[in-house]
Design a protein around this motif. Structure first.
Motif, PDB file in Angstrom:
ATOM      1  N   TYR B  60       0.841  -1.199   0.000  1.00 54.01           N
ATOM      2  CA  TYR B  60       0.000   0.000   0.000  1.00 54.01           C
ATOM      3  C   TYR B  60       0.877   1.250   0.000  1.00 54.01           C
ATOM      4  CZ  TYR B  60      -4.122  -2.853   0.832  1.00 54.01           C
ATOM      5  OH  TYR B  60      -5.133  -3.765   0.688  1.00 54.01           O
ATOM      6  N   ALA B  61       0.564   2.147  -0.936  1.00 55.24           N
ATOM      7  CA  ALA B  61       1.212   3.457  -0.936  1.00 55.24           C
ATOM      8  C   ALA B  61       0.506   4.324   0.102  1.00 55.24           C
ATOM      9  CB  ALA B  61       1.110   4.094  -2.318  1.00 55.24           C
ATOM     10  N   VAL B  62       1.320   4.999   0.923  1.00 50.38           N
ATOM     11  CA  VAL B  62       0.742   5.788   2.025  1.00 50.38           C
ATOM     12  C   VAL B  62       1.468   7.130   2.143  1.00 50.38           C
ATOM     13  CG1 VAL B  62       0.111   3.718   3.327  1.00 50.38           C
ATOM     14  CG2 VAL B  62       2.349   4.779   3.705  1.00 50.38           C
ATOM     15  N   ARG B  63       0.952   7.970   3.015  1.00 51.04           N
ATOM     16  CA  ARG B  63       1.682   9.147   3.479  1.00 51.04           C
ATOM     17  C   ARG B  63       2.308   8.710   4.804  1.00 51.04           C
ATOM     18  NH1 ARG B  63      -1.155  14.332   3.611  1.00 51.04           N
ATOM     19  NH2 ARG B  63      -1.582  13.625   5.746  1.00 51.04           N
ATOM     20  N   ALA B  64       3.630   8.768   4.910  1.00 49.51           N
ATOM     21  CA  ALA B  64       4.315   8.245   6.090  1.00 49.51           C
ATOM     22  C   ALA B  64       3.749   8.853   7.369  1.00 49.51           C
ATOM     23  CB  ALA B  64       5.822   8.512   5.986  1.00 49.51           C
ATOM     24  N   ILE B  65       3.436  10.143   7.309  1.00 50.66           N
ATOM     25  CA  ILE B  65       2.946  10.855   8.502  1.00 50.66           C
ATOM     26  C   ILE B  65       1.684  10.208   9.071  1.00 50.66           C
ATOM     27  CG2 ILE B  65       1.541  12.561   7.237  1.00 50.66           C
ATOM     28  CD1 ILE B  65       2.609  14.693   9.195  1.00 50.66           C
ATOM     29  N   ASP B  66       0.871   9.602   8.177  1.00 46.37           N
ATOM     30  CA  ASP B  66      -0.363   8.962   8.633  1.00 46.37           C
ATOM     31  C   ASP B  66      -0.108   7.672   9.410  1.00 46.37           C
ATOM     32  OD1 ASP B  66      -1.771  10.968   7.383  1.00 46.37           O
ATOM     33  OD2 ASP B  66      -2.363   9.750   5.645  1.00 46.37           O
ATOM     34  N   ALA B  68       2.425   7.179  11.648  1.00 47.58           N
ATOM     35  CA  ALA B  68       3.352   7.440  12.757  1.00 47.58           C
ATOM     36  C   ALA B  68       3.004   6.643  14.014  1.00 47.58           C
ATOM     37  CB  ALA B  68       3.401   8.932  13.062  1.00 47.58           C
ATOM     38  N   LEU B  69       1.765   6.393  14.265  1.00 48.04           N
ATOM     39  CA  LEU B  69       1.366   5.740  15.516  1.00 48.04           C
ATOM     40  C   LEU B  69       1.060   4.257  15.342  1.00 48.04           C
ATOM     41  CD1 LEU B  69      -0.983   8.593  16.852  1.00 48.04           C
ATOM     42  CD2 LEU B  69       1.446   8.171  17.397  1.00 48.04           C
ATOM     43  N   ALA B  70       1.278   3.722  14.157  1.00 46.97           N
ATOM     44  CA  ALA B  70       0.880   2.339  13.868  1.00 46.97           C
ATOM     45  C   ALA B  70       1.764   1.345  14.599  1.00 46.97           C
ATOM     46  CB  ALA B  70       0.943   2.095  12.367  1.00 46.97           C
ATOM     47  N   THR B  71       1.164   0.310  15.175  1.00 45.80           N
ATOM     48  CA  THR B  71       1.873  -0.810  15.784  1.00 45.80           C
ATOM     49  C   THR B  71       1.109  -2.078  15.393  1.00 45.80           C
ATOM     50  OG1 THR B  71       0.538  -0.789  17.791  1.00 45.80           O
ATOM     51  CG2 THR B  71       2.538   0.582  17.802  1.00 45.80           C
ATOM     52  N   PRO B  72       1.751  -3.251  15.572  1.00 41.83           N
ATOM     53  CA  PRO B  72       1.021  -4.501  15.268  1.00 41.83           C
ATOM     54  C   PRO B  72      -0.243  -4.632  16.104  1.00 41.83           C
ATOM     55  CG  PRO B  72       3.381  -4.920  15.497  1.00 41.83           C
ATOM     56  CD  PRO B  72       3.166  -3.501  15.904  1.00 41.83           C
ATOM     57  N   ALA B 112       1.733  10.322  -2.028  1.00 39.18           N
ATOM     58  CA  ALA B 112       2.326   9.173  -1.318  1.00 39.18           C
ATOM     59  C   ALA B 112       3.829   9.391  -1.165  1.00 39.18           C
ATOM     60  CB  ALA B 112       2.065   7.887  -2.089  1.00 39.18           C
ATOM     61  N   ASP B 113       4.387   8.995  -0.035  1.00 34.38           N
ATOM     62  CA  ASP B 113       5.834   9.099   0.151  1.00 34.38           C
ATOM     63  C   ASP B 113       6.421   7.846   0.799  1.00 34.38           C
ATOM     64  OD1 ASP B 113       4.966   9.345   2.734  1.00 34.38           O
ATOM     65  OD2 ASP B 113       5.625  11.418   3.002  1.00 34.38           O
ATOM     66  N   ALA B 114       5.639   6.776   0.884  1.00 35.00           N
ATOM     67  CA  ALA B 114       6.158   5.519   1.424  1.00 35.00           C
ATOM     68  C   ALA B 114       5.242   4.391   0.975  1.00 35.00           C
ATOM     69  CB  ALA B 114       6.229   5.566   2.955  1.00 35.00           C
ATOM     70  N   VAL B 115       5.779   3.173   1.029  1.00 34.67           N
ATOM     71  CA  VAL B 115       4.981   1.989   0.674  1.00 34.67           C
ATOM     72  C   VAL B 115       5.185   0.946   1.762  1.00 34.67           C
ATOM     73  CG1 VAL B 115       4.642   0.120  -0.999  1.00 34.67           C
ATOM     74  CG2 VAL B 115       5.207   2.429  -1.810  1.00 34.67           C
ATOM     75  N   ARG B 138       8.962   5.429   7.498  1.00 36.60           N
ATOM     76  CA  ARG B 138       9.719   6.668   7.300  1.00 36.60           C
ATOM     77  C   ARG B 138       9.355   7.256   5.935  1.00 36.60           C
ATOM     78  NH1 ARG B 138      13.377   2.960   8.041  1.00 36.60           N
ATOM     79  NH2 ARG B 138      14.192   3.323   5.929  1.00 36.60           N
ATOM     80  N   GLN B 139       9.490   8.556   5.812  1.00 39.48           N
ATOM     81  CA  GLN B 139       9.319   9.178   4.490  1.00 39.48           C
ATOM     82  C   GLN B 139      10.297   8.557   3.511  1.00 39.48           C
ATOM     83  OE1 GLN B 139       9.619  13.369   4.063  1.00 39.48           O
ATOM     84  NE2 GLN B 139       7.484  13.734   4.629  1.00 39.48           N
ATOM     85  N   GLY B 140       9.830   8.185   2.371  1.00 46.57           N
ATOM     86  CA  GLY B 140      10.713   7.622   1.333  1.00 46.57           C
ATOM     87  C   GLY B 140      10.932   6.130   1.456  1.00 46.57           C
ATOM     88  N   GLU B 141      10.393   5.519   2.534  1.00 44.99           N
ATOM     89  CA  GLU B 141      10.625   4.086   2.727  1.00 44.99           C
ATOM     90  C   GLU B 141       9.929   3.275   1.622  1.00 44.99           C
ATOM     91  OE1 GLU B 141       9.974   2.917   6.766  1.00 44.99           O
ATOM     92  OE2 GLU B 141      10.527   0.834   6.382  1.00 44.99           O
ATOM     93  N   ASN B 142      10.669   2.334   1.057  1.00 38.83           N
ATOM     94  CA  ASN B 142      10.158   1.477  -0.025  1.00 38.83           C
ATOM     95  C   ASN B 142       9.651   2.281  -1.229  1.00 38.83           C
ATOM     96  OD1 ASN B 142      10.716  -0.849   1.454  1.00 38.83           O
ATOM     97  ND2 ASN B 142       8.712  -0.804   2.466  1.00 38.83           N
ATOM     98  N   VAL B 143      10.348   3.329  -1.529  1.00 36.72           N
ATOM     99  CA  VAL B 143      10.029   4.075  -2.744  1.00 36.72           C
ATOM    100  C   VAL B 143      11.287   4.112  -3.613  1.00 36.72           C
ATOM    101  CG1 VAL B 143       9.367   6.312  -3.733  1.00 36.72           C
ATOM    102  CG2 VAL B 143       8.305   5.512  -1.594  1.00 36.72           C
ATOM    103  N   SER B 144      11.153   3.670  -4.858  1.00 36.35           N
ATOM    104  CA  SER B 144      12.251   3.823  -5.815  1.00 36.35           C
ATOM    105  C   SER B 144      12.062   5.171  -6.490  1.00 36.35           C
ATOM    106  CB  SER B 144      12.228   2.700  -6.854  1.00 36.35           C
ATOM    107  OG  SER B 144      12.378   1.443  -6.228  1.00 36.35           O
TER     108      SER B 144
END
Lengths: 421, 421
Positions: B60-66, B68-72, B112-115, B138-144
């Motif tokens: 899923y392409a996301v905005r990293a900022i969204d 920030a609080l995610a955990t399993p 989107a800035d992360a996947v 993180r911003q840019g994570e999993n983005v080529s």
């Protein structure tokens, strides 16, 4: 099955695949077409080599006994009875006190048992009636005896050997105008993905040109197969299965790139869930290329490589090249592994063995393995620099500079010097 | 001149020859014909690679900022606004609280800035209206990133590089359907000697089948040249000169085998005495093959190899292969030398450097050079086993086991194991 794959090792995956491959049948080709092919059967010497006693140099054929007293100061003089060129059949048998002027490769006259080189006679350049021999010769000296290199009936080339220029030389010598070789396997090839453009199409947003098909086609030919290119695979599983069934009739193995991962449109991955497909593997303990997949469909093996160019390239070298070689009858598919010292520390941890592209270098007789640090798994621009894969074992610590690592070579080393520690 | 030749080193001989060779002109070939050719000029990236921000995995392409609080334990839930397949142009820009299901290789949507990979979300296999993101990105994570591999305008392949499968991949990616390569040099080829039979002729007393022509033809093609076969050379010098003049018009270099020694019919040796022939060398400090000769006639270089198969083979590797490579535009003709430990003592004295056929092996990261002890200089049967030449320096003592020797590699090592000390 997409998210519940069973992981196996590279070795186990290869074992499963190789078990489903059989050497192709024999065919005969003209010797001028045999280069690069694999011999289908042992081939024998049809005669002795050489097939007559011959002179290995330019000089005089003599009876050694006649030269026993010869010295540079007191040469023995022998009567020159004949000049024998290469290709001649000598007309005169040597008797006591006689010699024949003889050229390299020429047949020895009857009675002769030694040859003295021009440079050890008087007046070497001149055609003389009497030659001065300046040293004593042993019996058999400078004589290439009939059968001295190869005896009639000996095996000259073995089944499973690849024909190189030297093979052609010995086959030609023995008159093998036609050579029994293994039929080249036909390797079908297709890519999956609607995002793929042809080489001559302009770029479009979101789409990329197909680079894997041409790369794999060259690699298949290099490995000894005949690449048969099929159109890109449709996304629809039903349509894809129909197309695959037709393609499989025409090939010995089918190689695909792309569509092996867990995406919604990964048609090759979806295919492994079909009841008529026999899955060999679809998850391998390696980086990159862990979703590399193999299955058997309609009795034909399909090797489904990752679409990522780096993983596709690695998958080819680990699975397709050995497969093509086995189908081609190559005897020793496994002799490409060496150990070398890692030229620089690679500390990146990886839960699975990591195959780094790189090259071998040498310093003072030590073999070094230099990883290509321009490499990312998918980096298309550096595939061309790869000469081997350096195996970093699974685990947290990687390998330090100077530690021995396993290296899988896949091309002629250029023995580049740069990057040596 | 037959018996008063001036001896020079292999290096000097090669230097003299190479000084008379010029790189061939450029031609364009279709990319499907470019494998094995040498690039005639640098080729540039016509766009960034990738040419759009893309996802390297399925997720899923996301905005990293969204996230920030995610955990399993407490996943962040985002609204799925679109599914983006590879090749698609995203239709929806991501805003706060939104995500797009995205496949490997697909274009990132605006915003989107992360996947995040499927495996780190809830219900990865299902097409859901709302996705649970189980970790922060993180911003840019999993983005080529666009241009992350290669920037537009960068050199992708350099002049002088040989085109391999990886080269084809990057050329295809950049749409080079036509590739600028160096024209293949035309290498004329003929043998001398009336003793030579064709492959399909029966053996006759004193005569042998021609093995050098077919061997050299394969080696020339392997080195990148086009072999042009001419009829065997007549013995008569006058007739031979006329024939050579005609042949030379059709080739860039002429290679001959046989007739270089001091025999009465050695037509190539005799040719070097002719006033219009410019002799480059006719005696080299090496074994075998010391009478190997080169001259320039009518402005064209002629490399005259020994007729002895082993010496002919060595002469090819020392002089003709580098010549063909230079004519073909290969940048680094000289990178084939390594040092290795001699696997077994070679004690035979020799007044000149001796080139032993053999192969490289590896043990515990040490490089070993194994001479082929079936080798005699002229032994036709073992030419096929040669992978390198081991240089035993001139002098009375040879080299002992374990001593470092210079090795000239000439083919892909098979890394044979037998014969290791």
């Amino acid at each position: 099955m997409r998210f519940s794959r069973q992981m196996i090792t590279v070795e186990e995956a290869l074992h499963r695949l190789m078990g489903r491959l059989r050497v192709q049948e024999k065919e005969e080709v003209h010797i001028t077409e045999a280069y690069g092919r694999t011999m289908a059967e042992d081939v024998y010497a049809t005669d002795d080599l050489p097939h007559f006693d011959r002179s290995p140099l330019d000089g005089y054929a003599v009876r050694a006994i006649d030269t026993a007293l010869a010295t540079p100061e007191l040469p023995v003089r022998l009567k020159v009875v004949e000049t024998i060129a290469a290709g001649d059949v000598p007309a005169v048998a040597l008797t006591e006190g006689c010699a024949s002027r003889i050229m390299t490769g020429a047949m020895l006259p009857a009675g002769a048992d030694a040859v003295i080189m021009f440079e050890q006679t008087e007046q070497p350049a001149a055609l003389v009636a009497e030659v001065g021999i300046k040293r004593a010769l042993r019996q058999g000296e400078n004589v290439s005896r009939r059968g001295g290199e190869i005896a009639q009936g000996a095996v000259i080339v073995r089944a499973g050997e690849k024909v190189n220029a030297g093979t052609l030389a010995i086959l030609a010598t023995y008159g093998y105008a036609r050579v029994p070789v293994v039929r080249k396997p036909r390797i079908g090839l297709l890519s999956t993905g609607v995002e793929l453009l042809d080489i001559d199409q302009p770029l479009q947003p979101g789409k990329i040109r197909n680079s894997n098909t041409l790369m794999l086609s060259a690699l298949i030919a290099e490995a000894g197969g005949i690449p048969l290119l099929f159109p890109n695979m449709p996304d629809d599983l039903g349509v894809a299965k129909g197309a695959l069934a037709e393609h499989l009739k025409k090939v010995d193995v089918l190689v695909t790139s792309g569509g092996v991962s867990v995406g919604d449109y990964d048609v090759m991955a979806a295919l492994t869930d079909e009841p008529d497909a026999e899955l060999l593997f679809n998850r391998i303990a390696m980086r990159p290329g862990s979703p590399t997949t193999a299955l058997v469909l309609h009795g034909k093996p399909i090797i489904a490589l990752s679409g990522n160019p780096g993983a596709c390239f690695l998958g080819f070298e680990l699975f397709v090249r050995p497969a093509v070689q086995k189908l081609s009858g190559v005897q020793d598919v496994w002799s490409r592994k060496v150990k070398a010292r890692l030229a620089v520390t690679y500390a990146k941890p990886c839960p699975y063995p990591r195959y780094l592209r790189g090259w071998l270098t040498e310093k003072d007789g030590f073999l070094y393995a230099q990883p290509d640090f321009n490499e990312k798994a998918g980096n298309l621009g550096t595939l061309k620099n790869s000469e081997c894969f350096i195996v970093i074992p699974a685990g947290g610590s990687g390998k330090r500079e100077g530690e021995l690592v396993e290296v899988l070579t896949h091309t002629t080393p250029s023995w580049k010097r740069e990057g040596l520690s």
